[in-house]
Design an enzyme around this catalytic site. Structure first.
Site, short mmCIF file in Angstrom:
data_model
loop_
_atom_site.label_atom_id
_atom_site.label_comp_id
_atom_site.label_asym_id
_atom_site.label_seq_id
_atom_site.Cartn_x
_atom_site.Cartn_y
_atom_site.Cartn_z
N ASN A 52 0.90 -1.16 0.00
CA ASN A 52 0.00 0.00 0.00
C ASN A 52 0.94 1.21 0.00
OD1 ASN A 52 -1.88 1.99 0.52
ND2 ASN A 52 -2.95 0.83 2.11
N GLU A 66 -6.52 -5.57 4.49
CA GLU A 66 -5.20 -4.99 4.13
C GLU A 66 -4.07 -5.95 4.47
OE1 GLU A 66 -4.01 -0.86 4.56
OE2 GLU A 66 -5.97 -0.49 5.43
N1 CDT Z 1 -6.96 2.31 5.53
C1 CDT Z 1 -6.79 2.25 6.86
O1 CDT Z 1 -5.68 2.13 7.34
N2 CDT Z 1 -7.90 2.31 7.62
C2 CDT Z 1 -7.92 2.13 9.03
C3 CDT Z 1 -9.26 1.61 9.41
C4 CDT Z 1 -9.30 1.08 10.78
S1 CDT Z 1 -8.61 -0.49 10.97
C5 CDT Z 1 -9.76 -1.56 10.32
C6 CDT Z 1 -7.65 3.40 9.82
O2 CDT Z 1 -6.81 3.37 10.72
O3 CDT Z 1 -8.29 4.43 9.57
#
Ligand code: CDT
Length: 306
Positions: free
Chosen positions: A108, A144
């Site tokens: 990513n 992820e």
């Molecule tokens: N993309 C990303 O890192 N999103 C996370 C979602 C929470 S963990 C499921 C964040 O920290 O905003």
């Protein structure tokens, strides 16, 4: 001479599952042009800005769809347009995207591009949230940890835009080490794209706090490290999942100086005086004078030894 950088936080609204790159790049180019018209030198886009947020689906049955979300080149045939536009407008950009390397590794990632269209630096996300295996009981997945490897390079900074610029991605913004490692390298502006669903399946009591936590971590990161922080969302309801918008530009004082009003494509503009960082870096947070790293050993101990 004042080192003032006019930045555009280019928030995106939802990108549907079947939206092609060309359509997305059209939207990014439109925001870059808007940034150029507003006098921006740098436009920052969200995390995974070229596609829908595909980690919300378990895609083992459709590997060709999964592969379609990654870029094998940056710039590639469909993203070259962004680099050409940057050069012709004289506007740099930061862009989050899914990277598939020639060795088959998946990250990513983000890239920082100067006003002449040249790549300044690349970043691979350090903190990967979510889970590795399909969890069908969730209303949607956050895979992820299945679809990406943890970034191996850590947090760098780059001399660009007449300042010292760093990159991070989404979940990184919740970790104080992210900002501090860059601040120890003199960072003056941290660019952070994000996709944050409002529903957090492991603990839904956090759902109503998403907006508060977003402000909390980025404002603290800015203030405690005397740096500008630029948070850029992909927000709104995407494929039935509502994500936080609230893109914002935060000064080294920790104050929010500009913030998105919508949950859709929107450019949030502010003039960032990079010398404002010195007020904090040379006084209260004079690291050389006041830090006590010999007291912080536990922070760098391997996890297994704690
Ligand atoms: N993309 C990303 O890192 N999103 C996370 C979602 C929470 S963990 C499921 C964040 O920290 O905003």
């Amino acid at each position: 001479m004042v080192r003032s950088l006019r930045i555009g936080a280019a928030q995106l609204g939802p990108i549907a599952r079947d939206t092609g790159r060309d359509e997305v790049v059209d939207r990014l180019v439109a925001l870059m042009r808007q940034g150029s018209d507003a006098g921006c030198q740098l436009v920052a886009f969200p995390e995974l800005a070229l596609t829908t947020f595909f980690p919300r689906w378990y895609l083992d049955d459709v590997p060709e769809e999964l592969d379609s979300y990654y870029e094998t080149e940056m710039p590639g045939p469909q993203t070259q347009r962004l680099f050409d536009e940057a050069q012709s407008l004289g506007v740099g950009f930061y862009l989050g995207y899914a990277e598939l390397t020639s060795d088959g590794q998946r990250y990513n990632s983000s890239v920082l591009v100067e006003r002449d269209g040249s790549i300044v630096g690349r970043y691979r996300k350090v903190h990967l949230p979510g889970h590795e295996e399909h969890e069908p009981d969730r209303p949607f997945q956050h895979l992820e940890r299945r679809y990406f490897e943890e970034g191996p390079d850590g947090f760098s900074v780059w001399e660009a835009f007449d300042g010292i610029i760093g990159m991070a991605l989404c979940n990184d913004r919740r970790w104080p080490e992210t900002y501090r490692v860059m601040a120890l390298q003199g960072v003056e502006m941290v660019l952070i794209g994000y996709n944050t669903p409002l529903h957090y399946a492991p603990d839904p009591s956090q759902n109503p706090l998403q907006s508060f936590h977003n402000r909390l971590v980025m404002q603290a990161g800015a203030y405690q490290n005397g740096t500008w922080v630029i948070g850029v969302a992909k927000g709104g309801v995407e494929e039935g999942v509502e994500s936080l918008a609230q893109s914002m530009i935060i000064a080294p004082s920790g104050q929010v100086v500009a913030e998105a009003e919508t949950t859709d494509d929107e450019l949030v503009v502010a003039d960032c005086d990079l010398d404002w960082c010195k007020h904090y870096k040379d006084t209260l947070f004079d690291f050389n004078r006041y830090r006590r790293p010999e007291m912080y050993n536990l922070i760098t101990q391997p996890k297994s030894e704690l």
